[in-house]
Design a protein around this motif. Structure first.
Motif, short mmCIF file in Angstrom:
data_model
loop_
_atom_site.label_atom_id
_atom_site.label_comp_id
_atom_site.label_asym_id
_atom_site.label_seq_id
_atom_site.Cartn_x
_atom_site.Cartn_y
_atom_site.Cartn_z
N ARG A 115 0.85 -1.21 0.00
CA ARG A 115 0.00 0.00 0.00
C ARG A 115 0.88 1.25 0.00
O ARG A 115 1.73 1.39 -0.87
CB ARG A 115 -0.99 -0.04 1.16
N ASN A 116 0.71 2.16 0.99
CA ASN A 116 1.53 3.38 0.94
C ASN A 116 2.88 3.22 1.64
O ASN A 116 3.60 4.18 1.83
CB ASN A 116 0.74 4.57 1.52
N ILE B 152 -0.57 -4.39 -3.21
CA ILE B 152 0.69 -3.92 -3.81
C ILE B 152 0.56 -2.42 -4.11
O ILE B 152 -0.46 -1.98 -4.64
CB ILE B 152 1.00 -4.71 -5.11
N SER B 153 1.60 -1.65 -3.77
CA SER B 153 1.57 -0.20 -3.99
C SER B 153 1.26 0.11 -5.44
O SER B 153 1.76 -0.58 -6.35
CB SER B 153 2.92 0.42 -3.65
N HIS B 154 0.46 1.15 -5.67
CA HIS B 154 0.14 1.56 -7.04
C HIS B 154 1.44 1.75 -7.82
O HIS B 154 2.40 2.33 -7.31
CB HIS B 154 -0.62 2.90 -7.04
N ARG C 230 -7.34 -7.98 4.85
CA ARG C 230 -8.38 -7.04 4.41
C ARG C 230 -8.98 -7.42 3.07
O ARG C 230 -10.12 -7.14 2.79
CB ARG C 230 -7.79 -5.63 4.27
N THR D 10 -4.68 -5.24 -4.74
CA THR D 10 -5.05 -4.04 -3.99
C THR D 10 -4.00 -3.71 -2.92
O THR D 10 -3.91 -2.58 -2.47
CB THR D 10 -6.42 -4.21 -3.29
N ASN E 105 -5.54 9.22 10.29
CA ASN E 105 -6.22 8.37 9.31
C ASN E 105 -5.43 8.33 8.00
O ASN E 105 -4.93 9.36 7.54
CB ASN E 105 -7.62 8.93 8.99
N GLY E 106 -5.33 7.16 7.42
CA GLY E 106 -4.69 7.03 6.12
C GLY E 106 -3.17 7.10 6.17
O GLY E 106 -2.50 7.18 5.14
N SER E 107 -2.58 7.07 7.38
CA SER E 107 -1.12 7.21 7.45
C SER E 107 -0.40 5.90 7.11
O SER E 107 0.75 5.91 6.65
CB SER E 107 -0.70 7.69 8.86
N GLY E 108 -1.07 4.76 7.30
CA GLY E 108 -0.45 3.47 6.95
C GLY E 108 -0.39 2.47 8.09
O GLY E 108 0.29 1.45 7.99
N LYS E 109 -1.14 2.72 9.16
CA LYS E 109 -1.07 1.84 10.35
C LYS E 109 -1.59 0.43 10.04
O LYS E 109 -0.93 -0.56 10.34
CB LYS E 109 -1.91 2.44 11.50
N THR E 110 -2.79 0.38 9.45
CA THR E 110 -3.34 -0.95 9.16
C THR E 110 -2.46 -1.66 8.13
O THR E 110 -2.32 -2.89 8.17
CB THR E 110 -4.80 -0.82 8.64
N SER E 111 -1.83 -0.89 7.26
CA SER E 111 -0.95 -1.50 6.26
C SER E 111 0.25 -2.20 6.91
O SER E 111 0.74 -3.20 6.39
CB SER E 111 -0.46 -0.45 5.27
N1 LIG Z 1 -2.34 -0.14 -3.37
C1 LIG Z 1 -2.08 1.00 -2.78
N2 LIG Z 1 -0.99 1.74 -3.16
C2 LIG Z 1 -0.69 2.90 -2.55
N3 LIG Z 1 -1.42 3.42 -1.53
C3 LIG Z 1 -2.50 2.74 -1.12
C4 LIG Z 1 -2.89 1.51 -1.71
N4 LIG Z 1 -4.00 1.07 -1.08
C5 LIG Z 1 -4.28 1.99 -0.16
N5 LIG Z 1 -3.41 3.00 -0.17
C6 LIG Z 1 -3.32 4.17 0.74
O1 LIG Z 1 -2.57 3.76 1.85
C7 LIG Z 1 -2.85 4.62 2.93
C8 LIG Z 1 -2.77 3.88 4.23
O2 LIG Z 1 -3.89 3.09 4.46
P1 LIG Z 1 -4.16 2.42 5.88
O3 LIG Z 1 -2.99 1.62 6.26
O4 LIG Z 1 -5.46 1.76 5.78
O5 LIG Z 1 -4.24 3.70 6.82
P2 LIG Z 1 -4.56 3.81 8.37
O6 LIG Z 1 -4.77 2.45 8.90
O7 LIG Z 1 -3.36 4.49 8.98
O8 LIG Z 1 -5.77 4.66 8.49
C9 LIG Z 1 -4.18 5.26 2.62
O9 LIG Z 1 -3.96 6.65 2.47
C10 LIG Z 1 -4.61 4.63 1.33
O10 LIG Z 1 -5.24 5.55 0.48
#
Ligand SMILES: Nc1ncnc2c1ncn2[C@@H]1O[C@H](COP(=O)(O)OP(=O)(O)O)[C@@H](O)[C@H]1O
Ligand SMILES: [Mg+2]
Length: 369
Positions: free
Chosen positions: A12-13, A61-63, A53, A59, A32-38
């Motif tokens: 992800r990010n 793998i980083s874009h 998830r 979904t 929110n969205g910082s990458g914790k769950t990732s």
């Molecule tokens: N495949 C991906 N590539 C790059 N970024 C992604 C991808 N999927 C999700 N993201 C982004 O990764 C960020 C972190 O997500 P997440 O770990 O769920 O955040 P948190 O748990 O901290 O709220 C989000 O900003 C999301 O938009």
């Protein structure tokens, strides 16, 4: 089990994250969205070669990247040395897993290195979801605790597939069908025996855990549903339902229909409990599995707890933390503000905190804690 080191690439990010100082209790905090769950997803990739998830690796793998990699060093028991484990998954579906010097060829082999329990938003489906979710949960424990379950389960899957294929072929020789029916009955009974042996241990651990976690929920009950009418043998049931199986084109009764009902005073828990109470039951179930695993195997599993504070009041959060602490398990927790965990964990000095910000993960200096 203990993960001492973690390297994450393109999850992800999280482009490139390297954590060398993991401790028993690791807290990842940030907005929110910082990458914790990732981060938790990355640990899950390492332990199970997939995310919790989303089953689609694309979904995760980083874009713009072709593959993602997670590498870790795992200590399975205090008296053995660290094993380096690496998992790489690509958009094409390629999976490469290495442990020590060896390639690992199946997820069943991989999960032995880092048995994981996840508590996250999706965990509510354990109560309200389809029976398959609970079967998976139950079988996680049976797999880790009851010797020989995986081989027996594979045998059962093979027999079921063969019997269903024959049923659907439209040209069924009675003698051939009865061979498969007998084999299916035999292995169905064997896996059900292992499931019920495990269920006994789990139900007791769950009862003890819930007494500590939420004594006010005193009408909770786990009930194992085998998947066929238990007043008769499985073979009898299969034989009696053969003509209706032929009509429908599949085997109706059996362990493939098993369930673990979670009831509160005889009612389905998801239908009567509040969201917070449901979360406590989910935590109770997952902690109970860890307790059984610790008792039988002598090693605890590793916990990934996403957003612990949500839905829980402070007192119940504190109890969950106390039970996790008593398990002596390694824990990875996430929250928005680190105080949310620091204020409820039994011993603040046990916590290693990491700030997560826009895909970068920075350990706090211990003097800040
Ligand atoms: N495949 C991906 N590539 C790059 N970024 C992604 C991808 N999927 C999700 N993201 C982004 O990764 C960020 C972190 O997500 P997440 O770990 O769920 O955040 P948190 O748990 O901290 O709220 C989000 O900003 C999301 O938009
Ligand atoms: Mg999150």
């Amino acid at each position: 089990m203990f993960l001492t080191e973690l390297k994450i690439e393109s999850v992800r990010n999280l482009q490139a994250v390297s954590l060398a100082s993991l401790q028993k209790v690791n807290v990842f905090y940030g907005s929110n969205g910082s990458g914790k769950t990732s981060v938790l997803e990355a640990v899950h990739l390492l332990g199970m070669a997939r995310s919790f998830r989303d089953v689609r690796v694309k979904t995760v793998i980083s874009h713009g990247q072709h593959d993602c990699t997670v590498f870790g060093k795992i200590r399975q028991r205090p008296d053995v040395s660290l094993v380096p484990v690496g998992v790489q998954r690509s958009r094409d579906g390629d999976v490469s897993i290495r442990a020590g010097q060896n390639s690992v060829h199946s997820v069943a082999e991989l999960v032995e290195y880092l048995p994981l329990q996840v508590i996250c938003a999706d965990s509510f489906s354990l109560l309200g979801g389809a029976p398959g979710v609970r079967r998976k949960f139950l079988d996680w424990g049976v797999f880790h605790v009851e010797l020989g379950f995986y081989d027996e389960w594979q045998k059962f899957r093979r027999c079921l597939k063969q019997r269903n294929k024959l049923i659907r072929s439209g040209n069924v020789a009675a003698a051939e069908l009865s061979v498969w029916t007998r084999d299916l009955a035999h292995s169905g009974v064997a896996i059900t025996k292992k499931r019920s042996d495990y269920y006994e241990k789990l139900a007791e651990a769950f009862r003890c855990t819930m007494t500590l976690l939420s004594p006010e929920l005193d009408g909770l009950e786990l009930r194992l549903i085998a998947g066929w009418d238990r007043t008769r043998t499985y073979l009898e049931v299969l034989e009696a339902s053969t003509s209706s199986d032929l009509e429908r084109g599949y085997t109706q009764a059996g362990p493939q229909r098993a369930d673990l009902r979670i009831l509160e005073r005889g009612r389905v828990a998801s239908e009567v409990l509040s969201r917070g109470q449901q979360k406590l039951v989910v935590c109770g179930l997952k902690i109970a599995q860890g307790r059984v695993m610790s008792e039988v195997r002598g090693v605890p599993c590793v916990y990934l707890v996403d957003d612990l504070p949500s839905e829980l009041d402070v007192e119940h959060s504190r109890r969950v933390c106390r039970l996790l602490e008593e398990l002596q398990a390694q824990v990875f927790l996430t929250c928005i503000d680190r105080e949310q965990i620091a204020s409820v964990w039994p011993e603040r000095s046990m916590l290693k905190t990491f700030h997560v910000e826009q895909g970068a993960v920075t350990p706090d200096n211990d003097c800040d804690d």
